[in-house]
Write a protein that holds these residues in place. Structure first.
Motif, PDB file in Angstrom:
ATOM      1  N   SER A 184       0.829  -1.209   0.000  1.00 61.57           N
ATOM      2  CA  SER A 184       0.000   0.000   0.000  1.00 61.57           C
ATOM      3  C   SER A 184       0.862   1.258   0.000  1.00 61.57           C
ATOM      4  CB  SER A 184      -0.933   0.015   1.209  1.00 61.57           C
ATOM      5  OG  SER A 184      -1.882  -1.019   1.112  1.00 61.57           O
ATOM      6  N   GLY A 185       1.942   1.240   0.752  1.00 60.50           N
ATOM      7  CA  GLY A 185       2.846   2.384   0.784  1.00 60.50           C
ATOM      8  C   GLY A 185       3.487   2.637  -0.569  1.00 60.50           C
ATOM      9  N   ILE A 186       3.928   1.568  -1.225  1.00 57.03           N
ATOM     10  CA  ILE A 186       4.538   1.701  -2.551  1.00 57.03           C
ATOM     11  C   ILE A 186       3.507   2.192  -3.555  1.00 57.03           C
ATOM     12  CG2 ILE A 186       5.567   0.407  -4.469  1.00 57.03           C
ATOM     13  CD1 ILE A 186       6.935  -1.342  -2.272  1.00 57.03           C
ATOM     14  N   GLN A 187       2.302   1.610  -3.499  1.00 56.29           N
ATOM     15  CA  GLN A 187       1.241   2.030  -4.419  1.00 56.29           C
ATOM     16  C   GLN A 187       0.918   3.505  -4.218  1.00 56.29           C
ATOM     17  OE1 GLN A 187      -2.452  -0.135  -4.041  1.00 56.29           O
ATOM     18  NE2 GLN A 187      -3.232   0.672  -5.965  1.00 56.29           N
ATOM     19  N   ARG A 188       0.851   3.947  -2.981  1.00 57.93           N
ATOM     20  CA  ARG A 188       0.569   5.349  -2.687  1.00 57.93           C
ATOM     21  C   ARG A 188       1.667   6.254  -3.254  1.00 57.93           C
ATOM     22  NH1 ARG A 188       0.643   5.053   2.571  1.00 57.93           N
ATOM     23  NH2 ARG A 188      -1.089   3.607   2.574  1.00 57.93           N
ATOM     24  N   GLN A 189       2.941   5.847  -3.083  1.00 58.53           N
ATOM     25  CA  GLN A 189       4.054   6.634  -3.624  1.00 58.53           C
ATOM     26  C   GLN A 189       3.971   6.733  -5.148  1.00 58.53           C
ATOM     27  OE1 GLN A 189       7.995   5.473  -2.322  1.00 58.53           O
ATOM     28  NE2 GLN A 189       7.169   4.814  -0.359  1.00 58.53           N
ATOM     29  N   VAL A 190       3.661   5.611  -5.789  1.00 61.98           N
ATOM     30  CA  VAL A 190       3.577   5.568  -7.252  1.00 61.98           C
ATOM     31  C   VAL A 190       2.445   6.464  -7.750  1.00 61.98           C
ATOM     32  CG1 VAL A 190       2.995   4.058  -9.206  1.00 61.98           C
ATOM     33  CG2 VAL A 190       4.668   3.311  -7.517  1.00 61.98           C
ATOM     34  N   GLU A 191       1.285   6.359  -7.112  1.00 58.75           N
ATOM     35  CA  GLU A 191       0.119   7.110  -7.578  1.00 58.75           C
ATOM     36  C   GLU A 191       0.186   8.599  -7.258  1.00 58.75           C
ATOM     37  OE1 GLU A 191      -3.184   3.520  -7.560  1.00 58.75           O
ATOM     38  OE2 GLU A 191      -3.226   4.983  -5.943  1.00 58.75           O
ATOM     39  N   THR A 192       0.884   8.957  -6.189  1.00 56.01           N
ATOM     40  CA  THR A 192       0.949  10.377  -5.819  1.00 56.01           C
ATOM     41  C   THR A 192       2.190  11.067  -6.359  1.00 56.01           C
ATOM     42  OG1 THR A 192       2.008   9.861  -3.700  1.00 56.01           O
ATOM     43  CG2 THR A 192      -0.416  10.068  -3.717  1.00 56.01           C
ATOM     44  N   ALA A 193       3.030  10.350  -7.093  1.00 51.02           N
ATOM     45  CA  ALA A 193       4.253  10.943  -7.647  1.00 51.02           C
ATOM     46  C   ALA A 193       3.940  11.988  -8.713  1.00 51.02           C
ATOM     47  CB  ALA A 193       5.162   9.857  -8.219  1.00 51.02           C
ATOM     48  N   GLY A 194       2.735  11.941  -9.272  1.00 50.38           N
ATOM     49  CA  GLY A 194       2.353  12.919 -10.279  1.00 50.38           C
ATOM     50  C   GLY A 194       2.845  12.588 -11.674  1.00 50.38           C
ATOM     51  N   GLU A 195       3.346  11.389 -11.855  1.00 58.20           N
ATOM     52  CA  GLU A 195       3.858  10.975 -13.156  1.00 58.20           C
ATOM     53  C   GLU A 195       2.923   9.936 -13.766  1.00 58.20           C
ATOM     54  OE1 GLU A 195       7.855   9.565 -12.588  1.00 58.20           O
ATOM     55  OE2 GLU A 195       8.280  11.191 -11.196  1.00 58.20           O
ATOM     56  N   ALA A 196       2.740  10.012 -15.067  1.00 61.83           N
ATOM     57  CA  ALA A 196       1.895   9.043 -15.757  1.00 61.83           C
ATOM     58  C   ALA A 196       2.642   7.739 -15.997  1.00 61.83           C
ATOM     59  CB  ALA A 196       1.403   9.608 -17.087  1.00 61.83           C
ATOM     60  N   GLU A 197       3.987   7.812 -16.045  1.00 57.91           N
ATOM     61  CA  GLU A 197       4.812   6.631 -16.259  1.00 57.91           C
ATOM     62  C   GLU A 197       5.918   6.580 -15.207  1.00 57.91           C
ATOM     63  OE1 GLU A 197       4.471   6.019 -21.065  1.00 57.91           O
ATOM     64  OE2 GLU A 197       6.318   6.888 -20.272  1.00 57.91           O
ATOM     65  N   ILE A 198       6.262   5.371 -14.811  1.00 56.36           N
ATOM     66  CA  ILE A 198       7.329   5.178 -13.831  1.00 56.36           C
ATOM     67  C   ILE A 198       8.120   3.939 -14.239  1.00 56.36           C
ATOM     68  CG2 ILE A 198       5.849   3.884 -12.256  1.00 56.36           C
ATOM     69  CD1 ILE A 198       7.423   5.199  -9.942  1.00 56.36           C
ATOM     70  N   ALA A 199       9.425   4.009 -14.079  1.00 59.02           N
ATOM     71  CA  ALA A 199      10.290   2.887 -14.458  1.00 59.02           C
ATOM     72  C   ALA A 199      10.133   1.743 -13.456  1.00 59.02           C
ATOM     73  CB  ALA A 199      11.736   3.347 -14.499  1.00 59.02           C
ATOM     74  N   SER A 200      10.122   0.528 -13.965  1.00 61.24           N
ATOM     75  CA  SER A 200      10.010  -0.642 -13.092  1.00 61.24           C
ATOM     76  C   SER A 200      11.196  -0.718 -12.136  1.00 61.24           C
ATOM     77  CB  SER A 200       9.896  -1.920 -13.912  1.00 61.24           C
ATOM     78  OG  SER A 200      11.054  -2.116 -14.699  1.00 61.24           O
ATOM     79  N   ALA A 201      12.351  -0.215 -12.556  1.00 67.97           N
ATOM     80  CA  ALA A 201      13.535  -0.208 -11.694  1.00 67.97           C
ATOM     81  C   ALA A 201      13.297   0.638 -10.442  1.00 67.97           C
ATOM     82  CB  ALA A 201      14.741   0.313 -12.460  1.00 67.97           C
ATOM     83  N   ARG A 202      12.564   1.725 -10.607  1.00 73.07           N
ATOM     84  CA  ARG A 202      12.268   2.589  -9.457  1.00 73.07           C
ATOM     85  C   ARG A 202      11.351   1.875  -8.456  1.00 73.07           C
ATOM     86  NH1 ARG A 202       9.835   8.356 -10.462  1.00 73.07           N
ATOM     87  NH2 ARG A 202       9.094   8.731  -8.373  1.00 73.07           N
TER      88      ARG A 202
END
Length: 153
Positions: A89-107
């Motif tokens: 849940s913490g990771i999902q929250r970080q991903v969704e609130t980052a403000g980016e439409a795309e994020i690298a799988s490495a991140r």
């Protein structure tokens, strides 16, 4: 909600309650056609995020895939499902609130490794072995020694 047993489109919610970590709603449902009961979970999704994988492949963020990977790393370890859910849940929250439409799988992989490092060192090494593509026993030894040194500090 479609019934998973008979595929009828109408089901009734019989009971709703928040999960223990309050990140989702657990709903008990009953099919109006066949009478079968089943459970669904409802989570807030802030935005659609696309994961950019190696080779520039793209796919939608999938919480269940992330949960499966972390669960495999934590298998037969003293890590509760509740703790795994909190990490995911913490990771999902970080991903969704980052403000980016795309994020690298490495991140995302780095986020998981940082979280597992704090939870369980064996799960951390297991995940790293797949994430960093260990090919020999020496790779495990070197990584494990760095984990051991960090634990001493």
């Amino acid at each position: 909600m479609r019934c998973p047993f008979c595929a009828f489109d109408d089901t009734q919610v019989k009971d709703s309650r928040p999960t223990e970590d309050s990140t989702s709603i657990r709903r008990r449902r009953q099919c109006s056609s066949c009478g079968a009961r089943f459970t669904t979970f409802e989570r807030v999704q802030l935005r659609e995020v696309t994961i950019v994988k190696s080779g520039d492949r793209r796919e939608n963020f999938d919480r269940s895939k992330l949960e499966h990977s972390v669960s495999l790393a934590c298998r037969k370890r003293n890590v509760t499902q509740e703790r795994i859910d909190q990490l995911i849940s913490g990771i999902q929250r970080q991903v969704e609130t980052a403000g980016e439409a795309e994020i690298a799988s490495a991140r995302i992989g780095e986020m998981v490794m940082n979280g597992l490092k704090q939870i369980d060192s064996v799960a951390y090494i297991r995940f790293a072995s797949v994430y960093r593509d260990f090919s020999e026993a020496r790779d495990f030894e070197e990584f494990a020694s760095t984990v051991q040194e960090a634990a001493k500090d």
